[in-house]
Design an enzyme around this catalytic site. Structure first.
Site, short mmCIF file in Angstrom:
data_model
loop_
_atom_site.label_atom_id
_atom_site.label_comp_id
_atom_site.label_asym_id
_atom_site.label_seq_id
_atom_site.Cartn_x
_atom_site.Cartn_y
_atom_site.Cartn_z
N GLU A 20 84.90 33.71 -12.24
CA GLU A 20 85.44 32.57 -12.87
C GLU A 20 86.49 31.93 -12.11
O GLU A 20 86.90 30.65 -12.08
CB GLU A 20 86.12 33.11 -14.18
CG GLU A 20 84.98 33.50 -15.31
CD GLU A 20 84.65 34.89 -14.87
OE1 GLU A 20 85.08 35.62 -13.88
OE2 GLU A 20 83.66 35.46 -15.60
N ARG A 59 81.71 29.76 -30.91
CA ARG A 59 80.48 30.15 -30.73
C ARG A 59 79.61 30.11 -32.15
O ARG A 59 78.69 29.76 -32.23
CB ARG A 59 80.52 31.74 -30.53
CG ARG A 59 79.33 32.48 -30.91
CD ARG A 59 79.48 33.84 -30.25
NE ARG A 59 78.18 34.83 -30.57
CZ ARG A 59 77.86 35.38 -31.37
NH1 ARG A 59 78.69 35.62 -32.34
NH2 ARG A 59 76.40 36.09 -31.69
C1 LIG Z 1 85.09 38.43 -16.19
C2 LIG Z 1 83.70 38.48 -17.15
N1 LIG Z 1 82.94 37.26 -17.01
C3 LIG Z 1 81.76 37.11 -17.65
C4 LIG Z 1 81.48 38.01 -18.62
C5 LIG Z 1 80.43 38.00 -19.44
N2 LIG Z 1 79.30 39.00 -18.97
C6 LIG Z 1 79.02 39.98 -19.79
S1 LIG Z 1 77.90 40.93 -18.97
C7 LIG Z 1 77.40 40.03 -17.95
C8 LIG Z 1 76.45 40.01 -17.01
C9 LIG Z 1 76.65 41.36 -16.29
O1 LIG Z 1 75.78 41.52 -15.34
P1 LIG Z 1 75.59 43.10 -14.55
O2 LIG Z 1 76.75 43.36 -13.94
O3 LIG Z 1 74.35 42.93 -13.70
O4 LIG Z 1 75.22 44.11 -15.96
P2 LIG Z 1 73.94 44.73 -16.27
O5 LIG Z 1 72.73 44.21 -15.62
O6 LIG Z 1 74.04 46.18 -15.74
O7 LIG Z 1 73.84 44.72 -17.88
C10 LIG Z 1 78.21 38.75 -17.89
C11 LIG Z 1 78.25 37.56 -17.28
C12 LIG Z 1 82.40 39.14 -18.74
N3 LIG Z 1 82.01 40.35 -19.62
N4 LIG Z 1 83.26 39.44 -17.90
#
Ligand SMILES: Cc1ncc(C[n+]2csc(CCOP(=O)(O)OP(=O)(O)O)c2C)c(N)n1
Ligand SMILES: [Mg+2]
Lengths: 311, 267
Positions: A55, A164
Site C-alpha cells: 500500500e 462493503r
Molecule cells: C496490509 C494488507 N494488505 C492487504 C490485505 C488483504 N489481503 C488479505 S489476504 C491477501 C492476499 C494474500 O496472499 P498470500 O500472502 O499469498 O496468502 P495465501 O495465498 O497464503 O492465502 C490480501 C491482499 C491485508 N490483509 N493486509
C-alpha cells in the site's frame, strides 16, 4: 428497493468515467475484486495498475503518476490506505497538493466478519487532519457518484470513504453535492441530527420515531467532512439548541470531532456523539456488529432526547 | 508419521467446517499451511497448551493472519481451548476473531495486516537473543504477503542482528487474491532475494510433505549464524478437490453442500 454498496457504485461509475476521460488511471493493492476496481480493469486493462500487497508503494506511485498529467484513483481497504500508507499520503500527496483521488473501501465496522484488525474506525480522523486534503463520506450510491464528480473537479487530494455493506439508496437522483455544504434532509426545530455514511439512513429513521413522540428533529447529511459546513453547524446550534452526531467511526476525531471543533469557536451547544466509543471492533455479521456498538436508529433517538435534556 | 497425517486431516476438516459455519473466511491459504502448522505444534515447538504464556515457550507468529482458521484448528486440536469455539468463528461476542487476536490462548501476536507479523517475529527473536533466552521464534508468511516493503525491512534487520533463533516459512502456493503472484506483482525468485538479504535459504519442493519439511528444518537448525527461511512450494486449497489451486477460494466460505463435498474429499 435494491440495496447497493458504495464500493459497488464506485466501481461501476469508474468505468463510465474511464470511457469519458482517457487520463483516468486506477491503482489497486491486490483487492480489485473487493474494491470493485475490477470492473475498470476488465474494461481498461492497460490503465489499471496492481501494486500488489504494497500500500505504501501504491500511494507513492499514485502521487508520482499524478505529476505526469494522468488522474489516478487509488483504492484499497481504508485500514491499509489511510492507515498503512498514512505518511506517504501526508508527505508525497498532501504536502505537494497532488491531484490524487483516494477511494478506500471497507471502512468502518460494517466490514463485519474480518474483525477489528480490518475495521477502520479512525480513517476520517487521519485524513481530516492533513492540510490540502478533502474528505467526503457518501451516504449511498447516488452520493458516491456525486462525490466522485466533485473530486474530479478539485485539483488536489481527495479521500472518499466507501463501505462493503450493501445499503439502501436514501438520496434522490437529482441530489446535489457541493463540497463544504451540509444538506438538510429533514427540517426540525428541537434537535439536529448530523450524520454521515450509512448512519444517514438511521438518522432519518430516528427522526421519524422522534416525530411520533412530538420531537422535531432536523437531519443534516454532513458528507463533506472537509471542508465542513460551519454555517450549518452554527445555525443548528442556534436554532435547535441540541446536536447529535452519528458516524460509523470513532467518536474521537471524525464527524463528532469536526462538529465540536466548530462549535467551540462559535456557539456553545450540547452534543451527543453516536459512534464507536474508543474501542476496537470485532468479528460478526455487519448489522450485528453495528447493533453491538450502538450504531442504530434507536440509539440516535435516545441520544437526541439526552441532548435535548441537556439544553 | 501416520499420526501426523491423521492429525493434519482432522485439522483440515475443522478448517472447512468452521469457515463453512461462519459462511466467511479464507479456506485456500488455511489449507495450504496445514502441514507446516502441524509439524511445528506436534513435533518442533516447545509449548504447553495448559500454560500458553509459559516463559520459555517457542513462539509462533502467523504473519499471513487470514489463515487464522488453520491456526485455530491446530490450537484447538492441541487443547489450548475447547473445539466448540471453532463453531463460533467470526461471530459477535465469540473468542475466535476473523484474524488472530491476543484474546485467544496460544496466539503470540495479533496479525491480519500483512507484513507486520514478520516484523514482530524479528522483534521477538531479537528479544530472546538479547536476553540469552534459548527459545525459538517461527513465523509463517504468504507468497503474496512478501510483496510488502516491511517484509524486506524486517528481513534486513534479522540478518543484521544475526538472528539464527528465527525460522521463517514462505507458503509458496503461487496465488494471492487478484491472481497468480507472478502476474499480480512478481516476487520471484524468492530464494535468491532472501539469500541477498543474508538469510540461510532452504527450498522445499513440497511444503505439504512432512518428510521434506522435517529435513529442511534440520538443515535450518544446523545454521547458527543466520536466520533461516524455508521457501515451501504448496498447493492453495490443499485436500479439497474443488479448492485446489483455485484463486476464487482465497476468501469465501463454502456453502453447506460444498462443506459436505469437501468433507468427503477429506474423509
Ligand atoms: C496490509 C494488507 N494488505 C492487504 C490485505 C488483504 N489481503 C488479505 S489476504 C491477501 C492476499 C494474500 O496472499 P498470500 O500472502 O499469498 O496468502 P495465501 O495465498 O497464503 O492465502 C490480501 C491482499 C491485508 N490483509 N493486509
Ligand atoms: Mg499465496
Amino acid at each position: 428497493m435494491e440495496k447497493i454498496a458504495t464500493r459497488e457504485a464506485y466501481g461501476k461509475y469508474l468505468v463510465e468515467l474511464g470511457k469519458k476521460n482517457p487520463k483516468i488511471v486506477v491503482f489497486d493493492g491486490d483487492l480489485s475484486g473487493a474494491t470493485k476496481t475490477s470492473y475498470f480493469r476488465a474494461e481498461f486493462p492497460d490503465r489499471h495498475f496492481n501494486a500488489g500487497i504494497a500500500e505504501a508503494d501504491l500511494m507513492g506511485m499514485a502521487a508520482g503518476i499524478s505529476t505526469t498529467g494522468l488522474i489516478p484513483f487509488a483504492s484499497t481497504f481504508a485500514i491499509f490506505g489511510a492507515g498503512r500508507a498514512f505518511e506517504i499520503i501526508r508527505n508525497s500527496i498532501c504536502y505537494s497538493n497532488l491531484n490524487v483521488n483516494i477511494c478506500c473501501t471497507h471502512a468502518g465496522l460494517s466490514v463485519g466478519e474480518d474483525g477489528g484488525s480490518h475495521q477502520s474506525i479512525e480513517d476520517i480522523a487521519l485524513m481530516r487532519v492533513l492540510p490540502n486534503m478533502h474528505v467526503f463520506v457518501p451516504a449511498d450510491a447516488v452520493e458516491t457518484r456525486k462525490m466522485i464528480d466533485a473530486a474530479l473537479n478539485i485539483d488536489g487530494p481527495c479521500y472518499i470513504r466507501l463501505c462493503r455493506l450493501a445499503t439502501n439508496v436514501v438520496l434522490p437522483e437529482d441530489y446535489e453535492f457541493v463540497p463544504g455544504k451540509a444538506v438538510e434532509l429533514k427540517k426540525g426545530s428541537d434537535v439536529t441530527i448530523m450524520a454521515i455514511g450509512l448512519m444517514v439512513e438511521r438518522a432519518l429513521e430516528a427522526a421519524e420515531t422522534l416525530e411520533k413522540e412530538g420531537i422535531s428533529a432536523r437531519v443534516l447529511n454532513m458528507g463533506s467532512i472537509k471542508p465542513i459546513d460551519k454555517a450549518a453547524i452554527e445555525a443548528a446550534a442556534k436554532e435547535t439548541g441540541a446536536i447529535v452526531t452519528a458516524e460509523e467511526h470513532s467518536v474521537i476525531g471524525g464527524l463528532a470531532g469536526a462538529v465540536c471543533e466548530t462549535l467551540a469557536e462559535t456557539t456553545a451547544c450540547p452534543v451527543e456523539k453516536v459512534g464507536v466509543n474508543d474501542v476496537f471492533g470485532q468479528s460478526g455479521k455487519a448489522l450485528e456488529v453495528l447493533e453491538h456498538y450502538g450504531l442504530t436508529a434507536e440509539h440516535i433517538a435516545e441520544a437526541a432526547k439526552k441532548a435535548i435534556s441537556r439544553k | 508419521m501416520e499420526d501426523l497425517k491423521a492429525i493434519a486431516k482432522e485439522i483440515r476438516r475443522d478448517i472447512v467446517k468452521s469457515i463453512g459455519k461462519a459462511a466467511s473466511g479464507h479456506p485456500g491459504g488455511s489449507l495450504s499451511a496445514v502441514e507446516i502448522l502441524t509439524l511445528l505444534y506436534y513435533e518442533k515447538m516447545n509449548v504447553d497448551p495448559k500454560n500458553p504464556k509459559m516463559e520459555d515457550r517457542d513462539r509462533f507468529v502467523l504473519s499471513k493472519g487470514h489463515a487464522a482458521p488453520a491456526l485455530y484448528a491446530t490450537l484447538a486440536s492441541k487443547g489450548y481451548f475447547p473445539k466448540e469455539e471453532l463453531d463460533h468463528l467470526r461471530q459477535v461476542g465469540a473468542m475466535l476473531q476473523g484474524h488472530p487476536s491476543m484474546h485467544t490462548p496460544g496466539v503470540d501476536m495479533a496479525t491480519g495486516s500483512l507484513g507486520q507479523g514478520f516484523s514482530t517475529a524479528v522483534g521477538m527473536a531479537l528479544g530472546a537473543k538479547h536476553q540469552g533466552a534459548k527459545w525459538h521464534t517461527y513465523v509463517l508468511l504468504g507468497d503474496g504477503e512478501i510483496e510488502e516493503g516491511i517484509v524486506w525491512e524486517a528481513a534486513m534487520a534479522a540478518s543484521n542482528y544475526g538472528l539464527s533463533n528465527l525460522t521463517a516459512f514462505v507458503d509458496n502456493n503461487n496465488l494471492q487474491i487478484d491472481g497468480a503472484v507472478s502476474d499480480v506483482m512478481n516476487p520471484y525468485p524468492i530464494d535468491e532475494k532472501f539469500k541477498a538479504f543474508g538469510w540461510n535459504v532452504i527450498d522445499v519442493a513440497d511444503g505439504n510433505d512432512f518428510d521434506q519439511l522435517r529435513a529442511a528444518l534440520t538443515l535450518a537448525e544446523a545454521c547458527t549464524d543466520k536466520p533461516s527461511v524455508l521457501v515451501c512450494k504448496t498447493v492453495k486449497g490443499k485436500g479439497v478437490s474443488f479448492m485446489e489451486n483455485e484463486v476464487g477460494w482465497h476468501g469465501k466460505g463454502p456453502n453447506p453442500e460444498q462443506v459436505e463435498q469437501a468433507l468427503k474429499d477429506l474423509a
